[in-house]
Each structure stands twice: as structure tokens, then as C-alpha cells.
Motif scaffolding. Sequence first.
Motif, PDB file in Angstrom:
ATOM      1  N   SER A  10     -26.863  -2.941   8.510  1.00 26.94           N
ATOM      2  CA  SER A  10     -27.333  -3.130   7.349  1.00 26.94           C
ATOM      3  C   SER A  10     -28.382  -2.316   7.232  1.00 26.94           C
ATOM      4  N   THR A  11     -29.364  -2.281   8.439  1.00 27.72           N
ATOM      5  CA  THR A  11     -30.841  -1.685   8.214  1.00 27.72           C
ATOM      6  C   THR A  11     -31.128  -0.841   9.352  1.00 27.72           C
ATOM      7  N   LYS A  35     -26.257   3.308   8.878  1.00 26.85           N
ATOM      8  CA  LYS A  35     -26.619   2.296   8.881  1.00 26.85           C
ATOM      9  C   LYS A  35     -27.244   2.152   7.071  1.00 26.85           C
ATOM     10  N   SER A  37     -26.356  -0.247   3.642  1.00 22.01           N
ATOM     11  CA  SER A  37     -25.203  -1.862   3.285  1.00 22.01           C
ATOM     12  C   SER A  37     -24.160  -1.502   3.026  1.00 22.01           C
ATOM     13  N   GLY A  39     -22.493  -3.897   1.141  1.00 23.79           N
ATOM     14  CA  GLY A  39     -22.297  -4.318  -0.556  1.00 23.79           C
ATOM     15  C   GLY A  39     -21.089  -3.597  -1.495  1.00 23.79           C
ATOM     16  N   ARG A  44     -22.212   5.834   1.750  1.00 20.95           N
ATOM     17  CA  ARG A  44     -20.979   5.579   2.878  1.00 20.95           C
ATOM     18  C   ARG A  44     -20.819   6.098   3.329  1.00 20.95           C
ATOM     19  N   ARG A  70     -18.265  -5.793   2.539  1.00 18.89           N
ATOM     20  CA  ARG A  70     -18.877  -7.548   2.039  1.00 18.89           C
ATOM     21  C   ARG A  70     -18.062  -7.645   0.728  1.00 18.89           C
ATOM     22  N   ARG A 118     -21.293 -12.643   2.258  1.00 24.62           N
ATOM     23  CA  ARG A 118     -22.385 -12.526   1.378  1.00 24.62           C
ATOM     24  C   ARG A 118     -23.074 -13.469   0.276  1.00 24.62           C
ATOM     25  N   LYS A 122     -27.723 -14.474   0.379  1.00 25.25           N
ATOM     26  CA  LYS A 122     -28.160 -14.259  -1.281  1.00 25.25           C
ATOM     27  C   LYS A 122     -28.437 -15.529  -1.385  1.00 25.25           C
TER      28      LYS A 122
END
Length: 188
Positions: A10-11, A35, A37, A39, A44, A70, A118, A122
Amino acid sequence: MAKFGYARVSTLEQDLEIQHERLKKEGCTLIRSEKVSGGSRDHRTELATILDFLRPGDELVVTRLDRLGRDTRDVLNIIHECEQKTAFVTVLDPYVSTKGEMGQIVMTVLGMVAQMERRFIKERQREGIERAKQQGKYKGGKRRIDREAVWRMKNGGYGPSAIARELGCSRMQVYRVLGEDTNSGNAP
């Protein structure tokens, strides 16, 4: 019939090496990674490349289902796209594949678990921020865009698209700055 590996974190600070090693051991002939997210499917591009390239009998392999996404709907859509091409999806941990009849059901359940996880993350993050605010320790997230530069450029005749290009951000971020500052009376 080819095996394509997909690795995602994710990061920028996270490492892809463990996923790469696992996918190589599994016999993936090509591994694409990014790299970004999980979500949503936005940004992507490596995943999109694999999905475009899949042919009948090919296999998309990920180390864990949450590497694929996710959001349950996104994961199921990805699996559906693979099935439309008569390709398969295999998750290594826990091992499940859409090659078998039960694979689709298990993938659906795992996708729902990933989405719940997920939401829990949050919620814990929100609770932690609230606690830090109550203790006077929360300083807020770091600013990602120079608000003064946005207004200088706006006052210099630049439009939102030009400002976004120049500052390396999205137009939505520019609109947000202009809208927030106008509403709060902070506009120069």
C-alpha cells in the motif's frame, strides 16, 4: 498456459521482496508489482496490464487475497474478468484457486473478510486520532499541497488543470483547496 504473479503493497515504504520470492517459488513466469492502495482499482496499472494480457488457461497468482484488493466487489470483479477469459486466480495463503468448484465460494468469503479487515483498520485509526486529539497530541495529517502556491497561480490566471499539472497533484486537490479557503474566508 502461463502463471502470472501480482504483488502489491500500500505504501512506498513497504517492501515487495517477500511476495516476489513466494511468487517465484510458485513458478510465476512474470511478476508485476506496484505500491498503491488496494482499496480500489484506481491507479493499479500493473494489475490492469496482467488482466489485459491473460489468455485462456493462464493463472493469476497472489500471495494473499488482500494483495488483489480490499473491496469484495473489486476482488469478485477481478475474478470474474479472469473467468471470462477462462483464466484462473490462485491465492497462496490460505491456498485457494478458482480452478475448483469450491474456489469461487471460498474467494467470496475471503474477499468479504478482507473488506471487513479494512473497515476495522479505518475504525482503529479513527479511534486513535480521536484519542490523540483528546490528549492534545494530534497535529493533523501533513499537508500534501502548497495552498499558497495554488492561490498564487489562481490569482496569476492559471486554471485548475494547469495548477494541478504544475504542482504535480490532482485537479480535485486544487478544487478542494480553492473551495475550503473560499468557504473559510481564508482566500487571498
